[in-house]
Design a protein around this motif. Structure first.
Motif, PDB file in Angstrom:
ATOM      1  N   ASP A 143       0.869  -1.179   0.000  1.00  0.00           N
ATOM      2  CA  ASP A 143       0.000   0.000   0.000  1.00  0.00           C
ATOM      3  C   ASP A 143       0.908   1.232   0.000  1.00  0.00           C
ATOM      4  N   PRO A 144       1.066   1.885  -1.166  1.00  0.00           N
ATOM      5  CA  PRO A 144       1.996   3.011  -1.231  1.00  0.00           C
ATOM      6  C   PRO A 144       1.614   4.173  -0.312  1.00  0.00           C
ATOM      7  N   ILE A 145       0.333   4.410  -0.122  1.00  0.00           N
ATOM      8  CA  ILE A 145      -0.074   5.497   0.778  1.00  0.00           C
ATOM      9  C   ILE A 145       0.311   5.164   2.216  1.00  0.00           C
ATOM     10  N   ALA A 146       0.110   3.920   2.620  1.00  0.00           N
ATOM     11  CA  ALA A 146       0.505   3.512   3.970  1.00  0.00           C
ATOM     12  C   ALA A 146       2.011   3.663   4.167  1.00  0.00           C
ATOM     13  N   LEU A 147       2.791   3.357   3.142  1.00  0.00           N
ATOM     14  CA  LEU A 147       4.242   3.509   3.245  1.00  0.00           C
ATOM     15  C   LEU A 147       4.619   4.980   3.417  1.00  0.00           C
TER      16      LEU A 147
END
Length: 127
Positions: free
Chosen positions: A6-10
């Motif tokens: 999940d790029p947003i979570a990263l």
């Protein structure tokens, strides 16, 4: 990319590591050969873990009280764009791209004030 990436979570984890002044966690979010291009002031490019550590160490040392505040986070076809408050408390936009393994491959940042502004009098007619 991995199915559970999940790029947003990263990017949220990245921002949390900055807020917590946790250099080790921050560096672990980057790929070993990652690059960082900063155009906030004198342009600077940092590469690899040692370059990123040198760049971030001084910025995490004594941040402004408002540092690393989230303004806006936007997914893009290339990765994620984050508007946040820099270590100095100034509005910055940073673009992230990622490796297939879910690590940060590259970031490019610049002050929000330096972003192109829409032409005066133009309106968005969508919708």
């Amino acid at each position: 990319m991995t199915d559970d990436f999940d790029p947003i979570a990263l990017v949220v984890d990245w921002l949390d590591a900055c807020r917590n002044r946790d250099l080790a966690t921050l560096l672990d979010l980057y790929a070993d050969n990652a690059t960082l291009e900063c155009r906030c002031g004198e342009p600077k490019i940092s590469e690899g873990r040692a370059g990123l550590e040198s760049y971030w160490r001084q910025r995490l040392d004594a941040p402004a009280p408002t540092a690393f505040g989230l303004e806006e986070i936007m997914p893009t076809t290339e990765g994620v764009v984050l508007d946040y408050l820099s270590h100095e408390g100034k509005p910055v936009r940073i673009a992230f791209s990622f490796t297939r393994a879910g690590k940060i491959q590259a970031t490019q940042c610049l002050p929000v004030a330096d972003l192109p502004q829409p032409a005066a009098g133009l309106q968005d007619y969508a919708g």
